[in-house]
Write an enzyme that holds these catalytic residues in place. Structure first.
Site, PDB file in Angstrom:
ATOM      1  N   CYS A   2       0.807  -1.199   0.000  1.00 36.25           N
ATOM      2  CA  CYS A   2       0.000   0.000   0.000  1.00 36.25           C
ATOM      3  C   CYS A   2       0.849   1.261   0.000  1.00 36.25           C
ATOM      4  O   CYS A   2       2.055   1.212   0.172  1.00 36.25           O
ATOM      5  CB  CYS A   2      -0.855   0.069   1.263  1.00 36.25           C
ATOM      6  SG  CYS A   2      -1.928  -1.327   1.482  1.00 36.25           S
ATOM      7  N   GLY A  35      -0.138   0.605  -5.128  1.00 36.50           N
ATOM      8  CA  GLY A  35      -1.364  -0.161  -4.915  1.00 36.50           C
ATOM      9  C   GLY A  35      -2.461   0.323  -5.825  1.00 36.50           C
ATOM     10  O   GLY A  35      -2.747   1.528  -5.844  1.00 36.50           O
ATOM     11  N   ASN A  87       0.781   0.547   5.496  1.00 36.44           N
ATOM     12  CA  ASN A  87       1.596  -0.118   4.480  1.00 36.44           C
ATOM     13  C   ASN A  87       2.468  -1.143   5.195  1.00 36.44           C
ATOM     14  O   ASN A  87       3.252  -0.777   6.073  1.00 36.44           O
ATOM     15  CB  ASN A  87       2.461   0.919   3.747  1.00 36.44           C
ATOM     16  CG  ASN A  87       3.445   0.288   2.764  1.00 36.44           C
ATOM     17  OD1 ASN A  87       4.482   0.870   2.468  1.00 36.44           O
ATOM     18  ND2 ASN A  87       3.137  -0.866   2.244  1.00 36.44           N
ATOM     19  N   GLY A  88       2.332  -2.406   4.805  1.00 42.08           N
ATOM     20  CA  GLY A  88       3.138  -3.450   5.431  1.00 42.08           C
ATOM     21  C   GLY A  88       2.295  -4.673   5.705  1.00 42.08           C
ATOM     22  O   GLY A  88       1.286  -4.900   5.035  1.00 42.08           O
ATOM     23  N   TYR A 146      12.805  -2.302  -7.104  1.00 42.75           N
ATOM     24  CA  TYR A 146      11.638  -2.246  -7.987  1.00 42.75           C
ATOM     25  C   TYR A 146      10.476  -1.364  -7.518  1.00 42.75           C
ATOM     26  O   TYR A 146       9.922  -0.604  -8.294  1.00 42.75           O
ATOM     27  CB  TYR A 146      11.123  -3.678  -8.219  1.00 42.75           C
ATOM     28  CG  TYR A 146       9.789  -3.734  -8.923  1.00 42.75           C
ATOM     29  CD1 TYR A 146       9.669  -3.364 -10.260  1.00 42.75           C
ATOM     30  CD2 TYR A 146       8.634  -4.128  -8.238  1.00 42.75           C
ATOM     31  CE1 TYR A 146       8.433  -3.400 -10.903  1.00 42.75           C
ATOM     32  CE2 TYR A 146       7.404  -4.160  -8.879  1.00 42.75           C
ATOM     33  CZ  TYR A 146       7.311  -3.803 -10.207  1.00 42.75           C
ATOM     34  OH  TYR A 146       6.106  -3.822 -10.833  1.00 42.75           O
TER      35      TYR A 146
END
Ligand code: SF4
Length: 501
Positions: A35, A61, A138-139, A279
């Site tokens: 996210c 996301g 996020n995670g 990336y």
């Protein structure tokens, strides 16, 4: 696409309005990050700043997007399935609704824990005796299942299968029982895994990063306010000056006229995700003091030193391999050229049922410039290989276009182990490199030679100490205890479904 509008009133009562529209899977050829999170405080209207930041962070996301703001004792939430531009477009029929408030948070999601559905999209809300809470995360929480059982036993209920909701309920319980700051600290001690979050407690905004710093989170200042975002490129978009990264284990309170570091939970070890540099992150972001673009060029240079080859031209697999390919060209002296062209408007593809359709799907995305390919010995550089299907088809395209030789160079070591910290690489059987030698992989890809950067070369290029990075997916050595796929809280059916296997 599902779009839901929720308002939380002073007593915490929910008003829900939802619409059902078409849903669309995201492109599965590369791993996806969990996210993006954003938080804004201080401007007259936080909403437009959050929206611009989320659009900038769309690459983190694409399944759902949402914004929650706070004003006059109310939380206003708008979220839906789809891209940020789809959820917050005039076609969403929410033109007449303004999300008022000087403080707010935003979220875009790609699911790694919990299925793709409206109830799992962020931000998440809850109300308690302290007030209204909203969280963007996020995670991935590795002990989410255990915490969920504990919370259920204590009488709490859940609306979703997301680990983010577990996190919110844990925080909610702890701040009610212990007060806001001690409650947050206790939550950080109990939550294991990767989390970079923005959290609103009424009109107070917090940016919090897990003690190992898996996922990025930074702070910026702009005229009239302060911002927190997953990546610094979002700060650039809204004209904010980058101030600093949130430190691993740090809780920062973001106020209209200042930021305050109110607590840092110590950690013996850091685990910054190496894949952010390889990336995920945008190349124009700076993460933990290292410019992502420079790291990628350095990866390409390192590759050229580790795996030199006689060739006529260097191509990138667009767009993700471009900086690595440039680095390879600069170090080797072999000319860089654009031999593969990407269709910028075909980001999202569907799972194709037949080989023929899958091949044409790739052609929709990528085509070759025959004059650059014919009769040439080509070095093809990509950032990483997960399953290898797409690489195999690109090699086939180049050969059909008349390439004499195809030498593949990869700016990430072989991916051999699942990720439990927020990336959708959940099972070993996805990985072409698992249990194979490089020669065996080269044979499978039908390339003339194959070189993966070494782990030490990767670490050198990122310019961090090895023990400060998470390298688990390439080494199999996890920075914290995990318990196999169940750590991700996913059932078999919810695991990553490859687009083209
Ligand atoms: S396992 Fe790999 S993708 Fe996951 S956090 Fe670690 S380095 Fe990043």
């Amino acid at each position: 696409m599902d779009i839901t509008l929720i308002m939380l009133d002073r007593r915490g009562a929910l008003t829900v309005d939802s619409q059902l529209q078409d849903s669309d899977p995201t492109d599965g050829q590369k791993p996806n990050d969990h996210c993006a999170v954003v938080g804004i405080c201080g401007t007259d209207e936080s909403f437009p700043y959050i929206l611009a930041s989320l659009k900038t962070l769309q690459h983190r996301g694409q399944e759902s997007a949402g914004i929650a703001t706070y004003s006059d004792g109310l939380i206003h939430l708008k979220k839906g399935m789809g891209l940020v531009s789809e959820v917050f477009s005039s076609r969403g029929n929410f033109n007449d609704i303004t999300l008022e408030g000087k403080v707010g948070i935003g979220h875009t999601r790609y699911s790694t824990a919990g299925s793709k559905s409206m109830e799992n999209s962020g931000p998440f809300l809850v109300s308690n005796s302290v007030g209204h809470l909203a969280i963007s995360h996020n995670g991935e929480i590795t002990n989410a299942e255990r915490l969920r059982s504990e919370l259920l036993k204590s009488g709490m209920t859940f609306r979703s299968s997301s680990d983010t909701e577990v996190m919110l309920m844990e925080i909610s319980r702890n701040i009610v029982n212990h007060g806001i700051i001690p409650g947050l600290k206790l939550s950080m001690e109990r939550l294991k895994g990767a989390y970079s979050i923005t959290l609103m407690i009424n009109d107070r905004l917090f940016a919090i990063r897990d003690p190992m710093g898996f996922r990025p989170l930074c702070i910026g200042k702009f005229q009239g306010g302060y911002a927190a975002a997953s990546e610094s490129c979002a700060l650039d978009t809204i004209g904010a000056e980058f101030l600093r990264d949130v430190k691993p284990g740090e809780i920062i309170e973001i106020m209209p006229d200042d930021i305050k570091s109110i607590l840092t939970v110590p950690s013996k070890k850091l685990a910054h995700c190496m894949f952010e540099y390889v990336y995920f992150a945008r190349p124009d972001s700076i993460i933990d003091g290292r410019e992502v673009y420079s790291a990628r060029v350095a990866l390409g240079r390192e590759l050229a030193r580790e795996y030199p080859v006689e060739a006529d031209v260097v191509f990138a697999v667009p767009d993700s391999g471009r900086a690595q390919a440039l680095g390879f060209s600069m170090e080797s002296g072999i000319e860089y050229s654009e031999g593969l062209i990407k269709n910028r408007f075909s980001e999202r593809t569907f799972i194709m049922p037949t080989q023929e359709l899958r091949n044409s799907a790739l052609k929709l995305k990528l085509n070759v410039i025959s004059s650059e390919v014919r009769g040439k010995r080509i070095v093809l550089v990509d950032d990483s290989i997960v399953r290898g299907n797409t690489m195999k088809r690109i090699v086939d395209l180049l050969r059909k276009a008349g390439a004499l030789e195809v030498h593949v160079r990869i700016g990430c070591p072989q991916i051999i182990s699942p990720c439990y910290f927020g990336v959708d690489m959940k099972t070993k059987d996805q990985f072409i490199a698992a249990g194979k030698t490089v020669d065996e992989i080269a044979k499978e890809l039908e390339v003339d030679s194959l070189g993966y950067i070494s782990t030490d070369g990767l670490v050198r290029s990122i310019q961090k100490e090895k023990h400060d990075l998470c390298l688990a997916c390439v080494t199999g050595e996890y920075p914290i205890n995990v318990h196999g796929p169940t750590a991700a809280g996913q059932s078999e059916l919810e695991r990553f479904i490859p687009e083209d296997t």
